[in-house]
Scaffold this motif. Structure first.
Motif, PDB file in Angstrom:
ATOM      1  N   ALA A  35       0.737  -1.117  -0.012  1.00 44.55           N
ATOM      2  CA  ALA A  35      -0.119   0.013  -0.026  1.00 44.55           C
ATOM      3  C   ALA A  35       0.659   1.255  -0.267  1.00 44.55           C
ATOM      4  CB  ALA A  35      -0.852  -0.113   1.234  1.00 44.55           C
ATOM      5  N   ASN A  36       1.970   1.219   0.540  1.00 44.12           N
ATOM      6  CA  ASN A  36       2.988   2.359   0.629  1.00 44.12           C
ATOM      7  C   ASN A  36       4.061   2.131   0.115  1.00 44.12           C
ATOM      8  OD1 ASN A  36       4.822   1.006   2.203  1.00 44.12           O
ATOM      9  ND2 ASN A  36       3.537   1.692   4.143  1.00 44.12           N
ATOM     10  N   ALA A  37       4.336   1.123  -0.805  1.00 46.81           N
ATOM     11  CA  ALA A  37       5.421   1.089  -1.583  1.00 46.81           C
ATOM     12  C   ALA A  37       5.478   1.697  -3.068  1.00 46.81           C
ATOM     13  CB  ALA A  37       5.911  -0.496  -1.757  1.00 46.81           C
ATOM     14  N   THR A  38       6.649   2.181  -3.294  1.00 45.05           N
ATOM     15  CA  THR A  38       6.447   2.588  -4.737  1.00 45.05           C
ATOM     16  C   THR A  38       6.500   1.571  -5.853  1.00 45.05           C
ATOM     17  OG1 THR A  38       8.949   3.164  -4.512  1.00 45.05           O
ATOM     18  CG2 THR A  38       7.406   4.937  -3.921  1.00 45.05           C
ATOM     19  N   LYS A  78       8.976  -8.089 -19.145  1.00 48.92           N
ATOM     20  CA  LYS A  78       8.205  -6.861 -19.439  1.00 48.92           C
ATOM     21  C   LYS A  78       8.729  -5.652 -18.762  1.00 48.92           C
ATOM     22  CE  LYS A  78       4.530  -8.952 -21.910  1.00 48.92           C
ATOM     23  NZ  LYS A  78       2.758  -9.173 -22.162  1.00 48.92           N
ATOM     24  N   ILE A  79       8.747  -5.729 -17.392  1.00 47.21           N
ATOM     25  CA  ILE A  79       8.970  -4.743 -16.519  1.00 47.21           C
ATOM     26  C   ILE A  79      10.468  -4.363 -16.541  1.00 47.21           C
ATOM     27  CG2 ILE A  79       8.921  -4.235 -14.147  1.00 47.21           C
ATOM     28  CD1 ILE A  79       6.594  -5.868 -13.511  1.00 47.21           C
ATOM     29  N   ALA A  80      11.357  -5.619 -16.704  1.00 43.67           N
ATOM     30  CA  ALA A  80      12.586  -5.339 -16.450  1.00 43.67           C
ATOM     31  C   ALA A  80      13.104  -4.670 -17.893  1.00 43.67           C
ATOM     32  CB  ALA A  80      13.329  -6.760 -16.444  1.00 43.67           C
ATOM     33  N   LYS A  81      12.566  -5.137 -18.839  1.00 47.25           N
ATOM     34  CA  LYS A  81      12.814  -4.348 -20.000  1.00 47.25           C
ATOM     35  C   LYS A  81      12.688  -2.859 -20.113  1.00 47.25           C
ATOM     36  CE  LYS A  81      13.993  -5.010 -24.634  1.00 47.25           C
ATOM     37  NZ  LYS A  81      15.512  -5.225 -24.835  1.00 47.25           N
ATOM     38  N   ALA A  82      11.300  -2.562 -19.755  1.00 46.74           N
ATOM     39  CA  ALA A  82      11.101  -1.128 -19.595  1.00 46.74           C
ATOM     40  C   ALA A  82      11.941  -0.483 -18.820  1.00 46.74           C
ATOM     41  CB  ALA A  82       9.416  -1.016 -19.307  1.00 46.74           C
ATOM     42  N   LYS A  83      12.182  -0.889 -17.622  1.00 44.45           N
ATOM     43  CA  LYS A  83      13.007   0.015 -16.658  1.00 44.45           C
ATOM     44  C   LYS A  83      14.418  -0.141 -16.618  1.00 44.45           C
ATOM     45  CE  LYS A  83       9.421  -0.197 -13.227  1.00 44.45           C
ATOM     46  NZ  LYS A  83       9.053   1.314 -13.194  1.00 44.45           N
ATOM     47  N   ILE A  84      15.069  -1.359 -17.039  1.00 40.22           N
ATOM     48  CA  ILE A  84      16.543  -1.293 -17.361  1.00 40.22           C
ATOM     49  C   ILE A  84      16.943  -1.862 -18.338  1.00 40.22           C
ATOM     50  CG2 ILE A  84      16.753  -1.276 -14.835  1.00 40.22           C
ATOM     51  CD1 ILE A  84      17.196  -4.389 -14.876  1.00 40.22           C
ATOM     52  N   ASN A  85      16.297  -2.135 -19.428  1.00 39.11           N
ATOM     53  CA  ASN A  85      16.620  -2.873 -20.801  1.00 39.11           C
ATOM     54  C   ASN A  85      17.163  -4.161 -20.589  1.00 39.11           C
ATOM     55  OD1 ASN A  85      16.845  -3.227 -23.477  1.00 39.11           O
ATOM     56  ND2 ASN A  85      18.474  -1.901 -23.569  1.00 39.11           N
ATOM     57  N   ALA A  86      16.653  -5.094 -19.734  1.00 34.63           N
ATOM     58  CA  ALA A  86      16.887  -6.422 -19.458  1.00 34.63           C
ATOM     59  C   ALA A  86      15.869  -7.378 -19.304  1.00 34.63           C
ATOM     60  CB  ALA A  86      17.728  -6.342 -18.224  1.00 34.63           C
ATOM     61  N   LEU A 359      15.462  -3.138  -8.094  1.00 36.80           N
ATOM     62  CA  LEU A 359      14.026  -3.355  -8.435  1.00 36.80           C
ATOM     63  C   LEU A 359      13.253  -4.340  -7.612  1.00 36.80           C
ATOM     64  CD1 LEU A 359      13.943  -3.013 -12.466  1.00 36.80           C
ATOM     65  CD2 LEU A 359      12.802  -1.305 -10.809  1.00 36.80           C
ATOM     66  N   MET A 360      13.982  -5.526  -7.488  1.00 32.55           N
ATOM     67  CA  MET A 360      13.132  -6.457  -6.582  1.00 32.55           C
ATOM     68  C   MET A 360      13.152  -5.900  -5.116  1.00 32.55           C
ATOM     69  SD  MET A 360      15.579  -9.710  -8.056  1.00 32.55           S
ATOM     70  CE  MET A 360      14.924 -11.031  -6.791  1.00 32.55           C
ATOM     71  N   TYR A 361      13.775  -5.034  -4.758  1.00 34.46           N
ATOM     72  CA  TYR A 361      13.682  -4.678  -3.336  1.00 34.46           C
ATOM     73  C   TYR A 361      12.616  -3.350  -3.324  1.00 34.46           C
ATOM     74  CZ  TYR A 361      17.061  -7.710  -1.261  1.00 34.46           C
ATOM     75  OH  TYR A 361      17.799  -8.792  -0.757  1.00 34.46           O
ATOM     76  N   THR A 362      12.251  -2.791  -4.472  1.00 31.33           N
ATOM     77  CA  THR A 362      11.431  -1.436  -4.455  1.00 31.33           C
ATOM     78  C   THR A 362      10.456  -1.523  -5.220  1.00 31.33           C
ATOM     79  OG1 THR A 362      13.009  -0.600  -6.256  1.00 31.33           O
ATOM     80  CG2 THR A 362      13.674  -0.117  -3.883  1.00 31.33           C
ATOM     81  N   ASP A 363      10.220  -2.376  -6.171  1.00 32.75           N
ATOM     82  CA  ASP A 363       9.212  -2.347  -7.305  1.00 32.75           C
ATOM     83  C   ASP A 363       8.077  -3.238  -6.877  1.00 32.75           C
ATOM     84  OD1 ASP A 363       7.433  -3.060  -9.672  1.00 32.75           O
ATOM     85  OD2 ASP A 363       8.914  -1.480 -10.412  1.00 32.75           O
ATOM     86  N   TYR A 407      11.817 -14.380  -1.632  1.00 29.97           N
ATOM     87  CA  TYR A 407      11.904 -13.113  -2.529  1.00 29.97           C
ATOM     88  C   TYR A 407      12.637 -11.933  -1.769  1.00 29.97           C
ATOM     89  CZ  TYR A 407      10.933  -9.390  -5.503  1.00 29.97           C
ATOM     90  OH  TYR A 407      10.749  -8.342  -6.305  1.00 29.97           O
ATOM     91  N   ALA A 408      13.444 -11.129  -2.566  1.00 37.75           N
ATOM     92  CA  ALA A 408      14.160 -10.105  -2.035  1.00 37.75           C
ATOM     93  C   ALA A 408      13.429  -9.080  -1.002  1.00 37.75           C
ATOM     94  CB  ALA A 408      14.438  -9.280  -3.088  1.00 37.75           C
ATOM     95  N   ASN A 409      12.087  -8.610  -1.175  1.00 34.07           N
ATOM     96  CA  ASN A 409      11.366  -8.029  -0.460  1.00 34.07           C
ATOM     97  C   ASN A 409      10.007  -8.214  -0.510  1.00 34.07           C
ATOM     98  OD1 ASN A 409      10.586  -5.980   1.247  1.00 34.07           O
ATOM     99  ND2 ASN A 409      11.272  -4.442  -0.086  1.00 34.07           N
ATOM    100  N   PRO A 410       9.439  -9.391   0.188  1.00 34.07           N
ATOM    101  CA  PRO A 410       8.095  -9.619   0.066  1.00 34.07           C
ATOM    102  C   PRO A 410       7.105  -8.514   0.835  1.00 34.07           C
ATOM    103  CG  PRO A 410       9.328 -10.729   1.741  1.00 34.07           C
ATOM    104  CD  PRO A 410      10.195 -10.254   1.293  1.00 34.07           C
ATOM    105  N   SER A 411       7.746  -7.604   1.776  1.00 37.43           N
ATOM    106  CA  SER A 411       6.778  -6.618   2.360  1.00 37.43           C
ATOM    107  C   SER A 411       6.140  -5.822   1.413  1.00 37.43           C
ATOM    108  CB  SER A 411       7.817  -5.900   3.269  1.00 37.43           C
ATOM    109  OG  SER A 411       8.635  -4.801   2.730  1.00 37.43           O
ATOM    110  N   ILE A 412       6.823  -5.483   0.172  1.00 39.61           N
ATOM    111  CA  ILE A 412       5.729  -4.370  -0.725  1.00 39.61           C
ATOM    112  C   ILE A 412       5.115  -5.321  -1.670  1.00 39.61           C
ATOM    113  CG2 ILE A 412       7.969  -3.203  -0.549  1.00 39.61           C
ATOM    114  CD1 ILE A 412       8.743  -4.092  -3.419  1.00 39.61           C
ATOM    115  N   ALA A 413       4.687  -6.681  -1.410  1.00 40.60           N
ATOM    116  CA  ALA A 413       3.799  -7.424  -2.233  1.00 40.60           C
ATOM    117  C   ALA A 413       2.489  -7.470  -1.398  1.00 40.60           C
ATOM    118  CB  ALA A 413       4.314  -8.803  -2.311  1.00 40.60           C
ATOM    119  N   TYR A 414       1.318  -7.894  -2.116  1.00 41.87           N
ATOM    120  CA  TYR A 414       0.223  -7.754  -1.488  1.00 41.87           C
ATOM    121  C   TYR A 414       0.390  -9.161  -0.463  1.00 41.87           C
ATOM    122  CZ  TYR A 414      -1.710  -5.537  -5.569  1.00 41.87           C
ATOM    123  OH  TYR A 414      -1.858  -4.945  -6.651  1.00 41.87           O
TER     124      TYR A 414
END
Length: 510
Positions: A35-38, A78-86, A359-363, A407-414
């Protein structure tokens, strides 16, 4: 730390049951949630590198590989491609073959960029040169990671002053040691859970179960033992030299020579003689939780962390009640390092891999894909931050699943609707309030005494499970165990560990 799966080796089981498998200080991921993660990380498509790169990720799998893994991988790419071209290639490896396969991959020059590392293999992996030091990469591409993980816990992954792994975001504490008991039997025998304050208080309860439930053992044990969570010392990684009371003036002692350890073994032996353990506790590859799920055990020991109770109930399909047997919780390097994400020295583009890690820790979109899969197909939203399985689908039939503690940061998931909804807030509070071990941040480098460590492992493999399950009589076998530890070089290992701890303390002004 999560007990959902059985490990191929006892060392891995210990890691997961004491650590495996969320939170930090008030300025670091306080009450973090989807809810509060970016949804965006520091790298955007406008600043993405010009050359595309495929990032190969190795993950352990407990059970069958999800049939929809490819579909989820495509969405992650798709997300990785858009954000870091990977793009991303996920390589699932069965836990039974994990150690062997990872040794082959990391020893050769196979394509491997990023992989999950169990704490038991972290320092040895570093010593073998399998992991890239990431301090400079963190400074340049990991700003989001540093905002998510408190510096005290991030620094706990340092070995000889360098960071080689990023701890998964989790409860970094020992948890509250105690027992989970079947609620129906607690109610049937009117057990006063509030009266349980220590392990001695379990005697009368276990006697009640033993006397009245002939098909149920009072305490399930095996792959998991009470000694893995009921601890009064900092393990310093391997228990070959420990820190009593998590302080002791930074003076290491031989755990197996202490009166506390002897008293504990005598208690376990008395329980075993009384029939409170399952008879195969010293040899079975089942955990206490597995035995409870099968209807064969009344309780099992656990280091309870926020959200564990709800997850255990969901996983094992029966209502449970928790009773603590110790009150304080501690933060240790061993618990911080229970699971880490590491960049392989095989990678030809560590910079891009660190971008993905950030990205895995923040997205949150990436987190939800990794942890739950594709919305509408593998889960549906029931509120802004809560999800459930789609109609007609459950945990057994869903096409994609992931052990979220990996997972790297499950706290930002649902959160699943059956989860404790303020789990991450409580996790953050636990990490803040935990009593930090005096040795938090110290990692022992066993290389100078590797031969002795190998010899000592052979000795502990021979005696520990038998003694700590109460199967062996400590009056007979403990002196023998101690003598063989001496002969195998435990004093030399403790001296080396003390030397390194002293140097670490001086360098860090402890």
């Amino acid at each position: 730390m999560n007990r959902k799966a059985k490990f191929a080796t006892l060392s891995l089981a210990t890691v997961m049951l004491t650590g495996v498998i969320a939170g930090c200080s008030s300025s670091k991921n306080e009450g973090s949630s989807a809810a509060n993660a970016t949804p965006a990380a520091s790298t955007s498509s406008s600043s993405a590198p010009k050359e595309s790169y495929e990032i190969a990720i190795a993950i352990p799998v407990f059970g069958a590989v999800s049939k929809d893994m490819q579909a989820v991988q495509d969405e992650i790419s798709k997300i990785a491609k858009a954000k870091i071209n990977a793009t991303v290639k996920i390589m699932p490896i069965s836990i039974g073959a994990w150690e062997q396969q990872m040794n082959l991959m990391t020893s050769g020059r196979e394509k491997l960029d990023l992989y999950f590392t169990f704490g038991a293999g972290y320092s040895t992996g570093v010593a073998a040169g399998k992991m890239v030091p990431v301090d400079n990469l963190l400074d340049k591409y990991g700003e989001g990671i540093k905002k998510q993980i408190d510096s005290a816990y991030l620094s706990s992954a340092k070995i000889d002053g360098k960071t080689y792994g990023i701890p998964v975001y989790k409860d970094y504490t020992t948890g509250v040691p105690g027992v989970l008991m079947k609620k129906d039997l607690v109610e049937k025998y009117k057990i006063d859970v509030s009266s349980i304050k220590n392990i001695d208080d379990l005697d009368r309860i276990y006697k009640t179960i033993k006397d009245n439930e002939p098909n149920v053992v009072p305490l399930g044990a095996g792959l998991s033992l009470p000694s893995q969570t009921y601890v009064w010392y900092d393990k310093l990684g391997d228990r070959l030299g420990v820190l009593p009371g998590y302080d002791n003036g930074l003076k290491i002692v031989n755990l197996f020579e202490t009166k506390e350890y002897e008293d504990y073994l005598n208690k376990m032996h008395s329980w075993n003689k009384a029939g409170y353990f399952n008879k195969d506790a010293a040899t079975t590859q089942a955990s206490g939780a597995d035995l409870l799920k099968a209807g064969k055990a009344f309780s099992y020991f656990i280091g309870l962390k926020p959200g564990n109770l709800e997850r255990e109930i969901r996983t094992y399909g029966t209502d449970l009640v928790f009773a603590p047997v110790m009150s304080n919780i501690y933060a240790t390097t061993t618990d911080t390092q229970a699971g880490l994400w590491t960049i392989s020295t095989n990678s030809t583009n560590p910079e891009r891999v660190m971008m993905l890690l950030n990205l895995m820790y923040t997205d949150k979109d990436l987190a939800n894909l990794f942890v739950y899969g594709i919305e509408g197909k593998h889960y549906v939203k029931v509120s802004d931050n809560t999800i459930d399985y789609p109609t007609g689908i459950d945990k057994k039939t869903v096409g994609y699943s992931w052990d979220s503690w990996l997972y790297a940061n499950p706290s930002i998931a649902y959160l699943m609707k059956s989860d404790l909804q303020d789990m991450w807030k409580l996790t953050s509070e636990a990490n803040q309030k935990a009593i930090k071990s005096k040795a938090l941040g110290f990692t022992f480098n066993a290389e100078p005494v590797k031969n002795e460590v190998t010899a000592l492992k052979n000795v502990t493999d021979q005696y520990v499970k038998g003694l700590e399950s109460g199967t062996l009589d400590p009056a007979d076998k403990l002196p023998e165990f101690r003598a063989k530890l001496k002969a195998a070089g435990i004093d030399k290992v403790i001296a080396e560990k003390q030397k390194q701890l002293d140097a670490w303390a001086a360098a860090n002004k402890k």
